[in-house]
Each structure stands twice: as C-alpha cells, then as structure tokens.
Design a protein around this motif. Structure first.
Motif, PDB file in Angstrom:
ATOM      1  N   THR A  90       0.829  -1.205   0.000  1.00 30.65           N
ATOM      2  CA  THR A  90       0.000   0.000   0.000  1.00 30.65           C
ATOM      3  C   THR A  90       0.863   1.254   0.000  1.00 30.65           C
ATOM      4  OG1 THR A  90      -1.725  -1.145   1.248  1.00 30.65           O
ATOM      5  CG2 THR A  90      -1.838   1.246   1.194  1.00 30.65           C
ATOM      6  N   LYS A  91       0.426   2.242  -0.763  1.00 32.29           N
ATOM      7  CA  LYS A  91       1.082   3.554  -0.782  1.00 32.29           C
ATOM      8  C   LYS A  91       0.019   4.624  -0.571  1.00 32.29           C
ATOM      9  CE  LYS A  91       2.721   5.254  -4.688  1.00 32.29           C
ATOM     10  NZ  LYS A  91       3.638   5.491  -5.841  1.00 32.29           N
ATOM     11  N   ALA A  92       0.313   5.572   0.307  1.00 35.40           N
ATOM     12  CA  ALA A  92      -0.628   6.653   0.605  1.00 35.40           C
ATOM     13  C   ALA A  92       0.051   7.992   0.373  1.00 35.40           C
ATOM     14  CB  ALA A  92      -1.126   6.554   2.041  1.00 35.40           C
ATOM     15  N   ALA A  93      -0.730   8.968  -0.093  1.00 39.49           N
ATOM     16  CA  ALA A  93      -0.196  10.302  -0.353  1.00 39.49           C
ATOM     17  C   ALA A  93      -1.226  11.352   0.041  1.00 39.49           C
ATOM     18  CB  ALA A  93       0.172  10.458  -1.826  1.00 39.49           C
ATOM     19  N   VAL A  94      -0.751  12.389   0.703  1.00 37.92           N
ATOM     20  CA  VAL A  94      -1.580  13.538   1.068  1.00 37.92           C
ATOM     21  C   VAL A  94      -1.029  14.753   0.342  1.00 37.92           C
ATOM     22  CG1 VAL A  94      -2.387  15.035   2.926  1.00 37.92           C
ATOM     23  CG2 VAL A  94      -2.121  12.588   3.340  1.00 37.92           C
ATOM     24  N   SER A  95      -1.902  15.484  -0.361  1.00 42.37           N
ATOM     25  CA  SER A  95      -1.472  16.664  -1.102  1.00 42.37           C
ATOM     26  C   SER A  95      -2.422  17.822  -0.837  1.00 42.37           C
ATOM     27  CB  SER A  95      -1.413  16.365  -2.603  1.00 42.37           C
ATOM     28  OG  SER A  95      -2.682  15.974  -3.095  1.00 42.37           O
ATOM     29  N   PHE A  96      -1.876  19.044  -0.937  1.00 44.51           N
ATOM     30  CA  PHE A  96      -2.686  20.248  -0.772  1.00 44.51           C
ATOM     31  C   PHE A  96      -1.953  21.416  -1.404  1.00 44.51           C
ATOM     32  CE2 PHE A  96       0.015  19.683   2.919  1.00 44.51           C
ATOM     33  CZ  PHE A  96       0.605  20.917   3.092  1.00 44.51           C
ATOM     34  N   SER A  97      -2.728  22.446  -1.748  1.00 43.94           N
ATOM     35  CA  SER A  97      -2.170  23.647  -2.368  1.00 43.94           C
ATOM     36  C   SER A  97      -2.528  24.870  -1.546  1.00 43.94           C
ATOM     37  CB  SER A  97      -2.694  23.821  -3.805  1.00 43.94           C
ATOM     38  OG  SER A  97      -2.295  22.743  -4.622  1.00 43.94           O
ATOM     39  N   LYS A 102      -9.370  24.303  -0.365  1.00 39.38           N
ATOM     40  CA  LYS A 102     -10.213  23.160  -0.657  1.00 39.38           C
ATOM     41  C   LYS A 102      -9.488  22.105  -1.498  1.00 39.38           C
ATOM     42  CE  LYS A 102     -14.629  25.651  -0.514  1.00 39.38           C
ATOM     43  NZ  LYS A 102     -15.871  25.971  -1.258  1.00 39.38           N
ATOM     44  N   SER A 103      -8.193  22.274  -1.686  1.00 37.52           N
ATOM     45  CA  SER A 103      -7.448  21.398  -2.589  1.00 37.52           C
ATOM     46  C   SER A 103      -6.903  20.142  -1.915  1.00 37.52           C
ATOM     47  CB  SER A 103      -6.283  22.173  -3.206  1.00 37.52           C
ATOM     48  OG  SER A 103      -5.395  22.617  -2.183  1.00 37.52           O
ATOM     49  N   GLY A 104      -7.054  20.003  -0.612  1.00 35.76           N
ATOM     50  CA  GLY A 104      -6.517  18.838   0.080  1.00 35.76           C
ATOM     51  C   GLY A 104      -7.071  17.533  -0.459  1.00 35.76           C
ATOM     52  N   LYS A 105      -6.207  16.519  -0.548  1.00 32.94           N
ATOM     53  CA  LYS A 105      -6.637  15.251  -1.137  1.00 32.94           C
ATOM     54  C   LYS A 105      -5.808  14.111  -0.558  1.00 32.94           C
ATOM     55  CE  LYS A 105      -5.604  14.440  -5.425  1.00 32.94           C
ATOM     56  NZ  LYS A 105      -5.565  14.395  -6.913  1.00 32.94           N
ATOM     57  N   LEU A 106      -6.464  12.990  -0.342  1.00 29.48           N
ATOM     58  CA  LEU A 106      -5.798  11.775   0.127  1.00 29.48           C
ATOM     59  C   LEU A 106      -5.913  10.705  -0.951  1.00 29.48           C
ATOM     60  CD1 LEU A 106      -4.501   9.915   2.277  1.00 29.48           C
ATOM     61  CD2 LEU A 106      -6.817   9.450   3.123  1.00 29.48           C
ATOM     62  N   ASP A 107      -4.761  10.182  -1.394  1.00 25.49           N
ATOM     63  CA  ASP A 107      -4.711   9.133  -2.412  1.00 25.49           C
ATOM     64  C   ASP A 107      -4.130   7.868  -1.792  1.00 25.49           C
ATOM     65  OD1 ASP A 107      -5.523  10.645  -4.883  1.00 25.49           O
ATOM     66  OD2 ASP A 107      -3.750  11.807  -4.325  1.00 25.49           O
ATOM     67  N   ILE A 108      -4.748   6.733  -2.091  1.00 25.98           N
ATOM     68  CA  ILE A 108      -4.270   5.448  -1.600  1.00 25.98           C
ATOM     69  C   ILE A 108      -4.171   4.477  -2.777  1.00 25.98           C
ATOM     70  CG2 ILE A 108      -4.724   3.489  -0.080  1.00 25.98           C
ATOM     71  CD1 ILE A 108      -6.199   5.353   1.784  1.00 25.98           C
ATOM     72  N   GLU A 109      -3.024   3.802  -2.885  1.00 23.52           N
ATOM     73  CA  GLU A 109      -2.802   2.808  -3.929  1.00 23.52           C
ATOM     74  C   GLU A 109      -2.532   1.449  -3.279  1.00 23.52           C
ATOM     75  OE1 GLU A 109       0.274   3.929  -6.587  1.00 23.52           O
ATOM     76  OE2 GLU A 109      -0.454   5.989  -6.855  1.00 23.52           O
ATOM     77  N   SER A 119      -7.595   4.898  -4.980  1.00 22.65           N
ATOM     78  CA  SER A 119      -8.724   5.672  -4.472  1.00 22.65           C
ATOM     79  C   SER A 119      -8.259   7.072  -4.106  1.00 22.65           C
ATOM     80  CB  SER A 119      -9.351   4.992  -3.246  1.00 22.65           C
ATOM     81  OG  SER A 119      -8.410   4.914  -2.182  1.00 22.65           O
ATOM     82  N   SER A 120      -9.181   8.025  -4.186  1.00 23.11           N
ATOM     83  CA  SER A 120      -8.876   9.423  -3.879  1.00 23.11           C
ATOM     84  C   SER A 120     -10.093  10.051  -3.220  1.00 23.11           C
ATOM     85  CB  SER A 120      -8.516  10.187  -5.159  1.00 23.11           C
ATOM     86  OG  SER A 120      -8.353  11.560  -4.905  1.00 23.11           O
ATOM     87  N   ILE A 121      -9.839  10.832  -2.171  1.00 18.37           N
ATOM     88  CA  ILE A 121     -10.923  11.542  -1.496  1.00 18.37           C
ATOM     89  C   ILE A 121     -10.460  12.948  -1.164  1.00 18.37           C
ATOM     90  CG2 ILE A 121     -10.189  10.530   0.715  1.00 18.37           C
ATOM     91  CD1 ILE A 121     -13.091  10.851   1.665  1.00 18.37           C
ATOM     92  N   GLY A 122     -11.297  13.918  -1.493  1.00 19.51           N
ATOM     93  CA  GLY A 122     -10.986  15.303  -1.174  1.00 19.51           C
ATOM     94  C   GLY A 122     -11.111  15.565   0.318  1.00 19.51           C
ATOM     95  N   LEU A 123     -10.181  16.335   0.859  1.00 14.95           N
ATOM     96  CA  LEU A 123     -10.198  16.637   2.290  1.00 14.95           C
ATOM     97  C   LEU A 123     -10.914  17.957   2.530  1.00 14.95           C
ATOM     98  CD1 LEU A 123      -6.542  15.551   3.171  1.00 14.95           C
ATOM     99  CD2 LEU A 123      -8.652  14.207   3.301  1.00 14.95           C
TER     100      LEU A 123
END
Length: 276
Positions: A90-97, A102-109, A119-123
């Motif tokens: 599993t790989k997880a990534a959190v990104s934001f601008s 409202k750009s926060g996002k969590l991605d899981i592979e 999968s991706s969900i907006g934070l």
C-alpha cells in the motif's frame, strides 16, 4: 501469465504514449538536479506564444517517505507527502495547495494478488470521491473507475476497459466519457532490432455516431535517437525527433501541419530536458 495488473489508468497506455507522449508545440526547458542525500530539484519553464510560465519542484526522500513541494509562476505552493509500505503493498499520499484551502486530497494505492486499486478523497466538507480498480495479471487486465461529487450528488465519471499485453504487442478497449465514447487501440513491435513500432487508435461516439482514428509510428535510428510520426482523421500530420545527447538529457523537436487548412502555418516546438 502472472503478477499484479497495472492500474486502470495504464490500460491502453502503451499505444497512447506512442501517439501522444513528448509531442510539444511550445518552447519548454527543464532542469533536474538529483542528489545522493535524498534531496532533488526540478525547474521547468514553458513559453507559449508570448507568455512564460514555470515552476520549481523540490523532492526529498528518506526511507519510505517522500516530500514534494512545488512553487509556480502564480505563487501557488503545492505540497505532497507520500508514504510507501505503510501497510503491505500500500502507498498513501496527502497533497494540498496554498492558497486553495479546498485542494486537500488523500490518495491510496494498493496492488497485490491480481488486484490493483487506486482511491482518492478530497479533504473538505463536500469531497470529490474517486475509485479505480483493475483485476487480472500482467498480461490481461480488466477494470473500471468512477468519480462522485458529493457537493452536487452526481457522478463525474464512470469508465471501463480491458487490455491484453505481450512483449511485442498490446491491445486495449476502453469505454470512456460516461459511456459515450468507445476507444480501441493497438500497438505492435514490428522490428525488435530497430525498435520500430506502429500504433493505431479508433474512437466511436455513440451520441453522434462519429468515428475517428489516429495512427502513428516510432523508429529508433540508433540507441540515442528516436523518430515518431502521427496522422489523424482530421488531416493533421505530426513529426517528432528526440535525441539523448547525454545520459537522461533529451532534446526534442516537434512539428505539426494541418493539411485541411491552406492558410495555417506549421506548429513547431522545442523541448530541452537536462539532468546533470
């Protein structure tokens, strides 16, 4: 046969890359400076018409953690933190601008035992939810993806595809644009010695019954030089030449001409990518 399938986004990627990758009709320059300490820096500048835009991206890697920070011409700061093997496969990534709160996002592979999931969900209070999955093996894969906007309670996308891959060819069938477009692509390695490949993609739009196609080729003149060609049903002809003049440093020249418009001038582009 065996192994884990590629993610759904890579279904048809081999043909798509041959037909579209590296074609550029602007002036682009990129410089990548790697570091043995885990710190890297990449600067990219693009001149389109009379407008120049660019960004600087720094990457830091330590163990199973990677941090990317990018600053662009408009002072937007984008940060991405990636954790690998947090859980098995599993790989997880959190990104934001910044300043977009409202750009926060969590991605899981996840990829294991014949399954690849993304999968991706907006934070934010009304997030955009996305899920893609593929099942099969390295040779045959079937998958789909969906996107759901909780703010409007509507689906933003739902696509499906199947691919069949071998070392000398790859074929894919994709239903995209919410089921409105069917794409069929095929790429074949004609000559393993020269690296010559040909690819074709055909599209059919169900709502208008319109058909389209794109064909292209790739030829390796020598281990450091690649020539690509492309022709589409709307009469556009494209040519690309790429030279690796030193390890991982590339010079790419692209040109496109619209044969159906007599007054149009050819599009020309130059891209230089340096990696010391």
């Amino acid at each position: 046969m065996g192994g884990c399938p590629a993610p759904f986004s890579e279904i048809g990627k081999r043909a798509r890359d041959l037909l579209t990758k590296d074609y550029n009709y602007d002036q682009k320059f990129s410089l990548t400076i790697p570091s043995s300490t885990g710190m890297g820096l990449t600067a990219v500048g693009v001149k389109k018409d009379n407008i120049f835009v660019g960004d600087i991206n720094s990457q830091y890697k330590s163990g199973n953690t990677a941090v990317d920070v990018k600053v662009d011409t408009y002072s937007n700061v984008t940060t991405k933190v990636t954790l690998t093997d947090l859980l098995p496969s599993t790989k997880a990534a959190v990104s934001f601008s910044i300043p977009d709160h409202k750009s926060g996002k969590l991605d899981i592979e996840y990829g294991r035992d014949g399954v690849a999931m993304n999968s991706s969900i907006g934070l934010n209070p009304t997030p955009l939810l996305e899920l893609a999955a593929a099942i099969g093996c390295s040779d045959v894969a079937f998958g789909g993806e969906i996107g759901f906007d909780t703010a409007s309670s509507s689906f933003t996308k739902y696509n499906a595809g199947i691919s069949f891959n071998k070392p000398d060819f790859s074929a894919a069938l994709i239903l995209t644009d919410k089921g409105q477009i069917l794409k069929a692509s095929y790429v074949h390695l004609v000559n393993p010695l020269s690296g010559t490949e040909v690819a074709a993609e055909m599209t059919h739009r169900f709502s208008t019954l319109e058909n389209g196609f794109c064909i292209g080729s790739l030829h390796r003149v020598d281990p450091f030089t690649v020539v690509k060609t492309r022709f589409t049903d709307n009469g556009k002809v494209a040519l690309l030449g790429q030279r690796e003049w030193r390890p991982k440093s590339l010079v790419t020249v692209s040109a496109e001409y619209d044969t159906k418009t007599t007054i149009a001038t050819p599009k020309l582009g130059l891209a230089i990518a340096l990696k010391p």
